[in-house]
Design an enzyme around this catalytic site. Sequence first.
Site, PDB file in Angstrom:
ATOM      1  N   ARG A 255       0.838  -1.200   0.000  1.00 32.16           N
ATOM      2  CA  ARG A 255       0.000   0.000   0.000  1.00 32.16           C
ATOM      3  C   ARG A 255       0.874   1.252   0.000  1.00 32.16           C
ATOM      4  O   ARG A 255       0.590   2.218  -0.708  1.00 32.16           O
ATOM      5  CB  ARG A 255      -0.922  -0.034   1.218  1.00 32.16           C
ATOM      6  CG  ARG A 255      -1.806   1.189   1.417  1.00 32.16           C
ATOM      7  CD  ARG A 255      -2.808   0.884   2.523  1.00 32.16           C
ATOM      8  NE  ARG A 255      -3.196   2.053   3.280  1.00 32.16           N
ATOM      9  CZ  ARG A 255      -4.216   2.855   2.980  1.00 32.16           C
ATOM     10  NH1 ARG A 255      -4.921   2.616   1.881  1.00 32.16           N
ATOM     11  NH2 ARG A 255      -4.537   3.879   3.745  1.00 32.16           N
ATOM     12  N   HIS A 278      -7.064   8.810   3.527  1.00 28.25           N
ATOM     13  CA  HIS A 278      -6.474   9.510   4.657  1.00 28.25           C
ATOM     14  C   HIS A 278      -7.293  10.756   4.988  1.00 28.25           C
ATOM     15  O   HIS A 278      -7.665  11.521   4.102  1.00 28.25           O
ATOM     16  CB  HIS A 278      -5.034   9.931   4.349  1.00 28.25           C
ATOM     17  CG  HIS A 278      -4.073   8.798   4.342  1.00 28.25           C
ATOM     18  ND1 HIS A 278      -2.860   8.846   3.688  1.00 28.25           N
ATOM     19  CD2 HIS A 278      -4.140   7.561   4.912  1.00 28.25           C
ATOM     20  CE1 HIS A 278      -2.226   7.688   3.861  1.00 28.25           C
ATOM     21  NE2 HIS A 278      -2.984   6.901   4.592  1.00 28.25           N
TER      22      HIS A 278
END
Length: 306
Positions: A255, A278
């Site tokens: 990732r 995020h």
Amino acid sequence: MSLISPACRDALQHWLEGLVALSGRSENTQAAYRSDVAEFLSFMTLHHSERQGLAALARITVSDMRAWMADQRSSGVGARSLARKLSAVKTFYRWLAEREGFEPTAVLSTRAPKFTQKLPRPVVEDAALALIETVELQSTSDWISARDAAVVTLLYGCGLRISEALSLTGADAPLPQSLRIVGKGNKERIVPVLPAAGAAVDRYATLCPHPLAKDKPLFRGVRGGALNPRAIQAVMAKARQQLGLPATATPHAMRHSFATHLLSAGGDLRAIQELLGHASLSTTQAYTAVDTTRLMEVYDRTHPKA
């Protein structure tokens, strides 16, 4: 939990239930919070030689907090882990102080230990592709090989967390052009699906001997149950050993690699933030391991004022 008074145990449970209801904390986060706070409460019981009821918790002093932190460090708890534990304790105390009407300054004023933020270590592009190929060679069973390759391809090709990849269900196959992923804190995001990822999942779905019901996990273990993430961690460990890669070449590193390689190729940091799910851009910046020179090259090439 035997060292914790019934009143504190009930308060801890109510707090955890509230966390899930209000902020959608994951089961893993809930379990970590429960463990951290229960450990703190147990320490206070031993420290004061008696079970700590709610009234006693309201009287915890700065000295008590120092004693707990010293005990943690002497037990080998690192600065990062201790900071996480203290954060859980403070969150619990804020809630408890408001509920019980006491002043939690002694706990809330405790400073977390300083630690150096560890930057993620992605693998280079050639190594990422080699890992996917090598993962597929670890099993003598075609369907398991296809399964493992499909999962790792999703981690690298779509930037998914391993928990997100394993949360896909039979209803997601064949993969659409984009996936709606529910990540940490129930934060939703749309992730484009690369043709290679779709093809890898299609091959696995064709070979899988277990019926892929729409309401059941897409990725299955040997006996047909939900695939345990440890199985992917183990197969990645074998693959990186064969390739001579460091121990940091984990499923989660794929990732990191997804984000880093996108930015290195000129991707927009804000767009990558959305793809990763995020909440903060600073988190995305820490996720990407592109050096300053490369960032300036991207800036010079893409910024209208450059």
